[in-house]
Design a protein around this motif. Structure first.
Motif, short mmCIF file in Angstrom:
data_model
loop_
_atom_site.label_atom_id
_atom_site.label_comp_id
_atom_site.label_asym_id
_atom_site.label_seq_id
_atom_site.Cartn_x
_atom_site.Cartn_y
_atom_site.Cartn_z
N ILE A 96 7.81 5.47 9.46
CA ILE A 96 9.07 6.11 9.08
C ILE A 96 8.86 7.12 7.97
CG2 ILE A 96 10.28 3.93 9.56
CD1 ILE A 96 11.10 4.12 6.49
N GLN A 97 9.89 7.95 7.83
CA GLN A 97 10.00 8.80 6.65
C GLN A 97 11.11 8.19 5.81
OE1 GLN A 97 10.58 12.83 7.98
NE2 GLN A 97 8.65 12.87 9.11
N TYR A 98 10.68 7.51 4.75
CA TYR A 98 11.61 6.82 3.86
C TYR A 98 12.21 7.84 2.89
CZ TYR A 98 12.83 4.22 -0.42
OH TYR A 98 13.46 3.76 -1.54
N ARG A 99 13.52 7.95 2.92
CA ARG A 99 14.20 8.96 2.10
C ARG A 99 14.39 8.40 0.68
NH1 ARG A 99 16.98 13.31 4.28
NH2 ARG A 99 17.26 12.23 6.26
N ARG A 100 13.69 9.02 -0.25
CA ARG A 100 13.81 8.60 -1.65
C ARG A 100 14.65 9.62 -2.39
NH1 ARG A 100 8.33 7.37 -4.35
NH2 ARG A 100 8.62 5.39 -3.27
N ILE A 133 2.39 -4.86 10.22
CA ILE A 133 2.66 -4.07 9.02
C ILE A 133 2.06 -2.67 9.20
CG2 ILE A 133 2.35 -3.85 6.51
CD1 ILE A 133 1.99 -6.89 6.40
N GLY A 134 2.89 -1.64 9.05
CA GLY A 134 2.42 -0.27 9.17
C GLY A 134 2.57 0.51 7.88
N LYS A 135 2.33 1.81 7.96
CA LYS A 135 2.44 2.68 6.79
C LYS A 135 3.77 3.43 6.84
CE LYS A 135 -1.43 5.05 7.26
NZ LYS A 135 -2.58 5.94 6.91
N TYR A 136 4.03 4.21 5.81
CA TYR A 136 5.25 5.01 5.76
C TYR A 136 5.01 6.26 4.93
CZ TYR A 136 5.92 2.93 1.10
OH TYR A 136 5.75 2.53 -0.21
#
Length: 945
Positions: A206-210, A120-123
């Motif tokens: 990752i860069q999670y696109r919100r 489990i990592g961060k984002y």
């Protein structure tokens, strides 16, 4: 397909053309060799150009596999990918996100070293306005061994911050269920609760696109009973999965009820799942109350009440604390009843002349995630609102003949405790009203002022006028100039009783209204990114100006002469003292820190210290250009980072004992200790204009630390009037401390004798450049795993050498940090040069080729063509102030073929009106006299006793 693949990346793609290429680039350009992982992309019945893009990428990358299927939703798409996956591990990715370039390698290495079933990592979160780090998982990802019942795992059911072992998925026949909501949560929790070893990876993956809901992209943008049922089904499956796991792991209990009654940890864990479910039901579904039909609202409320009854007291109190605006024990599905309990009124005026802006603002009001609000608008706008399908039951129509009439009438009749008077040109972030409501519930305030932001540079930034207002208010300056900077009420949320008790109404003009509020009320001024101006920063004052404030504002922003004793430039101990940072523990024990107190007491010397971290023992750029113009005693204190004890001591002594400090970059020592009132700090900054974001808008250190570094500047010299606000914001300094005095090194561009001299020097060293068309290629560095010294552009230099015209020579001028060779071997017409500065070579060139380098600003002063070779535009990870590529003074080329075509056709290399406008906007203060102006200020100050 090979059986020894390390990772299978599974990507469902449905009508994903907008971001697909960018997402795929981030996956194929991983530090893990392409031969070690496969990319399975499931085209889920797309009707746009998704398949065309996928086909193109498959031709380029042999590790890409495409599955075409009828549309069945993300669950069926991921299952299709799992069916053919051959990797030891599975990584799920979405077609609109961005994968950080070393993520797969880091995940795999972590899983192997710790023999983990799950990593489990961060984002990070990427919105249309900014990139933000998420810290909710910080405590979890630091652990080597994570208990599968650790409730921090429940913070997010996301797939894309996790790496799964394929054998375990197959062993327990895990797949994605056919529900439209939280299908990833069912899969994740089923997997987690079958794991033997879970570990954390303390890095963002990752860069999670919100997406903002107004843009589209949120599943809860519209709510139906079927969506609610899908969500409830998913969470019932998650809860059942947890219950089964507990009974499996704790065989002493025969029923889950026995387990919960006897084991507090089991009870708390299951309550945490219910608590999370309720947060979604309330925040994403009930928050859409005004768009729900009656039966859906009643069904939703019944489900919420059922779940509330399951919570223990601890979890219920935590939920009430998280949602103070909601009466959890008295929620209603009846719209009239909800309106009776509304706590905030938003009143908005509009007419035919402002229809589009009115609708934009109204849309932001209807999308607020706070239920208990009333929206009051003119009756005359009802038909327009109905046509645009924005009609909601909490919109109240009122007869009125003017904005003043509407605002006074609404204030007189308001039954809510708080009110905001909206403005057509200003919109609100989705959580604005809830955020302000929480402030009022926790603090006694008569009103809250939120800074106004703009989005001119891609990300949200405060208007410079909000910065100035906040500075004035902090100094208790409530005069007409201060109030005129933000002459709108749209960013102020008032207590209704306060306005009534103080007899504040719209019989007053806006300045008198604000004057009375600030002089009689208790208030907060916040920078929370809640209030957004729908226009350019430059147009705001024109939009809000009044007769009382106009002349004062013009005078404030007019370019005027200053001295280093001008009041607006003076050191402010209160402002700066709040920003200082202690010397880090890593440095606190070094010997130099013990000398600081002695240096503070040492007599101040009447000298100018040029302090730089850009070179060792000598100055460069702006500092070098300015140095000869300074009279009297002066010293050079130049030491590149990192600093040993001697360098740190030398820097500290120069800063603490010199009357004037001149620098051209970050100097960390300025944030460690306050200077004396008679000292002055001049920041020349090493770049012209404003290209890539810097300071607090583009820092790689914590923002408070960045701001503290700049807090003691008395003067920042910039290249033009129109960039003053950018530097004031980036450094978080008073606007008046940023002066358009020019950039010292650009004086060279107006010095014909110097240019001739440089040409002779360069031609003497490189005679083959004589009578040639010199093309200077000056790329900026790339961050590759923190390594900036290597640069490998996507250029076939053999082909480029053959393609150049006979009279052309390309000079590669690497950025100073690029010390590794760029050319594979020698060429007769391509040279990699480091013997003169890039500035020197630009002076003798006929064209500049660059990418994201700020050298374009000074080069534009020469009036010669500029070409932008940006082969990695989609992957480049720095934000721009410039609207890229629209504002650039030249054409952008993404392939070598395009660039070569341009270079071989001189008739295409013409300067346009855009080029001229670029120089006027960014370089207006660079006229060949920058050194004289800055030196005059310093010399005059040094001559004083």
């Amino acid at each position: 397909m090979r059986k020894d693949l390390k990772i299978s990346v599974i990507i469902p793609a449905y009508n994903a053309e907008k971001y697909l290429a960018e997402a795929l680039d981030s996956v194929v350009f991983q530090t893990m060799p392409n031969s070690d992982y496969e990319i399975i992309i499931v085209n889920d019945g797309s009707s746009d150009h998704t398949l065309d893009i996928l086909t193109k990428y498959k031709q380029l990358y042999s590790n890409i596999i495409i599955i075409n299927k009828k549309n069945g939703g993300p669950s069926s798409a991921r299952n299709a990918g799992l069916d053919i996956a051959h990797g030891e591990y599975i990584y799920f990715f979405d077609a609109d996100d961005l994968l950080i370039n070393n993520s797969l390698e880091a995940l795999y290495q972590c899983a192997q070293e710790r023999n983990a079933d799950l990593v489990i990592g961060k984002y990070n979160v990427l919105t249309p306005y900014k990139l933000s780090s998420v810290h909710t998982l910080d405590n979890l990802v630091c652990l080597d061994n994570i208990d599968k019942y650790n409730t921090d795992i429940l913070q997010t059911f996301a797939l894309w911050n996790k790496l799964f072992r394929l054998d375990l998925i197959k062993q327990y026949h895990l797949n994605f269920k056919s529900v439209s909501y939280s299908e990833d949560g069912i899969f994740v929790m089923n997997y987690v609760l079958h794991c033997t070893k879970i570990t954390g990876l303390n890095q963002a993956l990752i860069q999670y696109r919100r997406f903002n809901e107004s843009i589209g992209g949120s599943i809860t943008a519209s709510v139906s009973e079927s969506k609610i049922r899908d969500y409830l089904t998913a969470h019932e499956m998650i809860l059942d999965c947890a219950k089964e796991s507990f009974l499996r792991d704790f065989p002493a209990y025969t029923t889950i009820e026995d387990a919960m009654a006897d084991n507090e940890e089991i009870s708390d864990y299951l309550n945490t799942i219910i608590h999370k479910e309720l947060l979604i039901l309330l925040n994403r579904f009930y928050a859409k109350f005004w768009t729900l039909d009656s039966s859906t609202a009643q069904f939703l409320l019944a489900q919420i009440n059922d779940k509330l009854n399951l919570l223990n007291m601890k979890s219920f109190c935590e939920l009430r604390s998280a949602l103070p605006e909601l009466p959890l024990t008295a929620l209603s599905a009846d719209s009239e009843e909800v309106l009776k309990h509304a706590s905030l009124t938003a009143v908005l005026y509009g007419d035919d002349s402002t229809k589009e802006d009115f609708l934009s603002c109204l849309k932001s009001l209807t999308e607020q995630n706070m239920v208990f609000i009333k929206i009051v608008v003119p009756s005359s706008m009802k038909a327009v609102i109905q046509t645009k399908k924005l009609l909601q039951k909490n919109i109240i129509f009122t007869d009125c003949n003017s904005k003043k009439n509407l605002f006074n009438k609404t204030l007189d009749e308001a039954t809510t405790s708080h009110i905001v008077f909206c403005d057509e040109k200003i919109v609100y972030s989705t959580g604005a009203f809830r955020r302000v409501n929480k402030l009022f519930s926790r603090l006694y305030m008569d009103f809250v002022t939120e800074a106004i932001y703009h989005k001119n540079y891609g990300s949200l930034q405060p208007l410079i006028y909000s910065h100035i207002t906040a500075d004035f208010l902090a100094s208790n300056q409530y005069d007409t100039l201060c109030l005129g900077m933000e002459a709108t009420l749209a960013n102020k949320f008032f207590s209704v009783s306060f306005l009534r008790n103080q007899n504040i109404n719209f019989n007053l003009d806006i300045i008198d209204f604000l004057d009375k509020c600030y002089h009689t009320g208790y208030y907060l001024y916040n920078f929370d990114e809640l209030v957004i101006y729908n226009g350019t920063e430059e147009s705001f004052l024109k939009y809000t100006e009044t007769e009382k404030s106009l002349s004062l504002l013009k005078e404030y922003f007019k370019a005027k002469s200053v001295t280093l004793n001008s009041p607006e430039l003076l050191y402010n101990p209160l402002e700066s003292g709040e920003k200082f940072r202690p010397i880090p523990e890593t440095e606190a024990e070094q010997p130099w820190t013990k000398e600081v107190e002695k240096l503070k007491k040492k007599k101040l010397q009447n000298k100018v210290a040029f302090v730089s971290v850009r070179s060792d023992g000598e100055l460069e750029g702006n500092a070098l250009a300015l140095y000869p113009y300074i009279n009297g005693e002066k010293e050079i204190c130049a030491h590149k980072l990192p600093h040993d004890n001697d360098a740190a001591l030398a820097m500290s002594e120069a800063i603490l004992t010199s009357k004037v400090i001149v620098t051209d970059d970050y100097v960390k020592y300025l944030r460690y200790f306050p200077l004396r009132p008679e000292q002055r700090v001049i920041q020349l900054w090493h770049a012209c204009g404003a290209f890539k974001k810097f300071g607090q808008r583009g820092t790689n250190i914590p923002v408070p630390t960045d701001i503290a570094t700049h807090a003691q500047y008395n003067l920042v010299s910039v290249s033009g009037e129109q960039v003053r606000s950018i530097y004031a914001d980036a450094f978080d300094v008073n606007y008046q401390k940023v002066q358009a005095l020019g950039v010292p090194r650009t004086d060279d561009y107006f010095n014909k004798k110097l240019i001739s001299k440089k040409k002779r020097q360069i031609y003497l060293k490189h005679p083959k450049l004589l009578f040639k068309s010199v093309l200077v290629y000056a790329p900026t560095f790339r961050d590759t795993d923190g390594n900036r010294n290597e640069f490998q552009p996507e250029i076939d230099f053999d082909l480029l050498s053959k393609s150049l015209l006979p009279n052309q020579v390309l000079l590669i001028c690497p950025h100073p940090v690029m010390d590794a060779p760029i050319l594979p071997h020698k060429y007769h017409n391509i040279l990699e040069v480091r013997d003169f500065s890039t500035n020197d070579y630009m002076l003798i060139s006929d064209m500049l080729i660059t990418d994201y380098s700020s050298v374009i600003f000074e080069y534009a002063l020469l009036g010669k063509p500029i070409a932008f070779f940006c082969y990695d535009l989609l992957r480049y990870d720095r934000d721009f102030y410039l609207k890229y590529p629209d504002d650039l003074p030249g054409d952008v080329f993404k392939t070598q073929e395009e660039l070569t075509e341009y270079l071989r056709n001189p008739e295409k290399q013409v300067l346009t009106d855009k080029y001229t406008a670029f120089v006027k906007k960014y370089m207006s203060a660079c006229d060949g006299h920058s050194c004289e102006r800055i030196a005059a200020l310093i010399n005059s100050y040094m001559e004083e006793n």
